[in-house]
Motif scaffolding. Structure first.
Motif, PDB file in Angstrom:
ATOM      1  N   CYS A  40       0.465  -1.230  -0.043  1.00  0.00           N
ATOM      2  CA  CYS A  40       0.044  -0.058  -0.023  1.00  0.00           C
ATOM      3  C   CYS A  40       0.856   1.219   0.014  1.00  0.00           C
ATOM      4  O   CYS A  40       0.383   2.354  -0.619  1.00  0.00           O
ATOM      5  CB  CYS A  40      -1.005   0.077   1.330  1.00  0.00           C
ATOM      6  SG  CYS A  40      -0.144   0.650   2.738  1.00  0.00           S
ATOM      7  N   MET A  41       2.057   1.186   0.470  1.00  0.00           N
ATOM      8  CA  MET A  41       2.992   2.322   0.358  1.00  0.00           C
ATOM      9  C   MET A  41       2.664   3.358   1.546  1.00  0.00           C
ATOM     10  O   MET A  41       3.245   4.562   1.363  1.00  0.00           O
ATOM     11  CB  MET A  41       3.306   2.887  -0.914  1.00  0.00           C
ATOM     12  CG  MET A  41       3.894   1.827  -1.826  1.00  0.00           C
ATOM     13  SD  MET A  41       5.445   1.343  -1.483  1.00  0.00           S
ATOM     14  CE  MET A  41       6.014   0.304  -2.688  1.00  0.00           C
ATOM     15  N   GLN A  42       1.510   3.212   2.352  1.00  0.00           N
ATOM     16  CA  GLN A  42       1.048   4.223   2.973  1.00  0.00           C
ATOM     17  C   GLN A  42       0.793   3.914   4.618  1.00  0.00           C
ATOM     18  O   GLN A  42       0.797   4.845   5.396  1.00  0.00           O
ATOM     19  CB  GLN A  42      -0.372   4.770   2.611  1.00  0.00           C
ATOM     20  CG  GLN A  42      -0.324   5.195   1.366  1.00  0.00           C
ATOM     21  CD  GLN A  42      -1.928   5.685   0.782  1.00  0.00           C
ATOM     22  OE1 GLN A  42      -2.865   4.907   1.490  1.00  0.00           O
ATOM     23  NE2 GLN A  42      -1.807   6.037  -0.583  1.00  0.00           N
ATOM     24  N   CYS A  43       1.073   2.365   4.854  1.00  0.00           N
ATOM     25  CA  CYS A  43       0.597   2.303   6.267  1.00  0.00           C
ATOM     26  C   CYS A  43       1.952   2.441   7.134  1.00  0.00           C
ATOM     27  O   CYS A  43       3.082   2.651   6.435  1.00  0.00           O
ATOM     28  CB  CYS A  43       0.023   0.899   6.222  1.00  0.00           C
ATOM     29  SG  CYS A  43       1.191  -0.469   6.068  1.00  0.00           S
TER      30      CYS A  43
ATOM     31  N   CYS B  72       4.742   0.009   5.843  1.00  0.00           N
ATOM     32  CA  CYS B  72       5.041   0.557   4.588  1.00  0.00           C
ATOM     33  C   CYS B  72       6.307   1.923   4.732  1.00  0.00           C
ATOM     34  O   CYS B  72       7.313   2.030   4.092  1.00  0.00           O
ATOM     35  CB  CYS B  72       4.165   0.820   3.268  1.00  0.00           C
ATOM     36  SG  CYS B  72       3.690  -0.625   2.807  1.00  0.00           S
TER      37      CYS B  72
ATOM     38  N   CYS C  68       3.046  -4.895   5.347  1.00  0.00           N
ATOM     39  CA  CYS C  68       2.109  -4.152   5.092  1.00  0.00           C
ATOM     40  C   CYS C  68       0.593  -4.457   5.783  1.00  0.00           C
ATOM     41  O   CYS C  68       0.355  -5.666   5.811  1.00  0.00           O
ATOM     42  CB  CYS C  68       2.056  -4.068   3.581  1.00  0.00           C
ATOM     43  SG  CYS C  68       0.485  -2.980   3.052  1.00  0.00           S
ATOM     44  N   THR C  69       0.121  -3.409   6.075  1.00  0.00           N
ATOM     45  CA  THR C  69      -1.303  -3.951   6.965  1.00  0.00           C
ATOM     46  C   THR C  69      -2.306  -4.594   5.856  1.00  0.00           C
ATOM     47  O   THR C  69      -2.887  -5.577   6.335  1.00  0.00           O
ATOM     48  CB  THR C  69      -1.799  -2.536   7.228  1.00  0.00           C
ATOM     49  OG1 THR C  69      -0.944  -1.712   7.926  1.00  0.00           O
ATOM     50  CG2 THR C  69      -3.305  -2.766   8.068  1.00  0.00           C
TER      51      THR C  69
HETATM   52 ZN   LIG Z   1       1.319  -0.772   3.688  1.00  0.00          ZN
END
Ligand SMILES: [Zn+2]
Ligand SMILES: [Zn+2]
Length: 347
Positions: free
Chosen positions: A95-98, A101, A109-110
């Motif tokens: 996701c590159m956001q959690c 990440c 990653c979540t």
């Molecule tokens: Zn993530």
């Protein structure tokens, strides 16, 4: 181009794979399309066909030890171009956001359950699509079948051994001499552990020693395990069968840890009091982050670490699955798309 490709899919839970033609997913900004030359067969593929993890959607194209050539790149991809030979392991995106990440541990990653390269379609195919940040350029002289297996089995065992290696001949017991274990023995030896291979098959002794084990034990033998009480700093559990975990844990020294990268099919029992009075830990380890993956590939190349591989044509995927289920593979099977496409992709 969003063209149709040919893969092998299970149409429903537990079914044999069949030829399956499908439209590739749209290429997103960071995605690469990879023309698959090789794909390893991992026990997780079989688990997923059987929907053991309850995350499989059908038709399901397995395959997550992928090597091939980049055939198309999205507009935001950097560092990769058409024709490059790359490898992709289980993780195809994140996701590159959690929080995980953001700190570089994308493998945690979540949303990890949705991030496998087999979503929507994996590597038992002529082509697959993944986020280019999870497509790793390979050392030029590394054989594709070697790289394929390192991308999942290799990272799974390298990451925990590397994380806990302290360079002072720690005593490690590698439990299971199979697809994961035979690589773990090589990595542990190269990382300067004192290595004991534990297997239920006495006939694997010669091979385990040749791979770099200093000692060999028959793991199912209770009396043998009893004699090994307080012997190991660490156990790396690579098996997928049942085991006597109480006896195994008692081979750990005080403060010792058992790291699980494989798991038995059912919940297992041990004496909780042992954990308390000997200060033992039972922990898990899942693949590794991108930095660890790059390091593992370079380390394997430098130290000559190689899985033992049987090559089979992709069209014999069901036979390959049978061999792995029956424990006949020595030690990993890599499926090859014929003919191998050299240089540039042709999709
Ligand atoms: Zn993530
Ligand atoms: Zn795998």
């Amino acid at each position: 181009m969003n063209s149709a490709v040919l893969g092998y899919a299970a149409k429903a839970v537990g079914q044999e794979l069949e030829q399956f033609s499908y439209m590739q997913p749209e290429l997103k900004d960071y995605d690469v399309r990879v023309s698959v030359t090789h794909c390893g067969l991992c026990f997780s593929d079989i688990h997923a066909i059987d929907d053991y993890y309850s995350i499989t959607t059908f038709p399901f194209v397995p395959g997550h030890e992928i090597v091939g050539h980049v055939s198309e790149v999205g507009p935001a991809v950097s560092g990769l171009k058409e024709g490059d030979r790359v490898g992709i392991g289980w993780q195809g995106r994140s996701c590159m956001q959690c929080e995980w990440c953001l700190k570089g541990d994308n493998h945690l990653c979540t949303d990890i359950a949705d991030m496998g390269v087999w979503t929507p379609y994996g590597g038992f195919s002529s082509s697959t699509t993944a986020d280019g940040r999870f497509a790793y350029p390979l050392p030029a002289s590394m054989p594709s079948e070697t790289a394929a297996v390192l991308l999942c089995a290799g990272i799974a065992v390298y990451s925990p051994l590397r994380s806990w290696a302290t360079g002072r001949r720690l005593k490690v017991g590698i439990v299971g001499v199979g697809g994961l274990g035979h690589l773990a023995i090589q990595f542990a030896h190269a990382l300067d552990y004192d290595v004991t291979a534990l297997s239920s098959s006495p006939d694997k002794e010669g091979e385990a020693l040749a791979l770099g084990a200093d000692h060999f034990l028959v793991a199912r033998d209770k009396t043998v395990l009893k004699k090994m009480k307080f012997s190991f700093d660490m156990l790396l559990y690579t098996g997928h069968g049942d085991n006597d975990f109480t006896s195994l844990l008692r081979t750990l020294k005080k403060n010792g840890k058992m790291v699980m990268v494989g798991f038995p099919p059912q919940p297992f029992a041990f004496e909780p009091v042992d954990l308390v009075v000997y200060q033992l830990s039972v922990v898990g380890s899942f693949l590794g982050n991108r930095a660890m993956m790059r390091e593992m590939l370079a380390f394997s190349q430098e130290r000559g670490i190689k899985p033992k591989v049987e090559l089979m044509p992709m069209s014999q995927v069901n036979e390959a699955i049978r061999r792995v289920k029956e424990g006949k593979a020595r030690y990993r099977i890599v499926l090859v798309n014929e003919p191998e496409r050299p240089g540039t992709g042709t999709d």
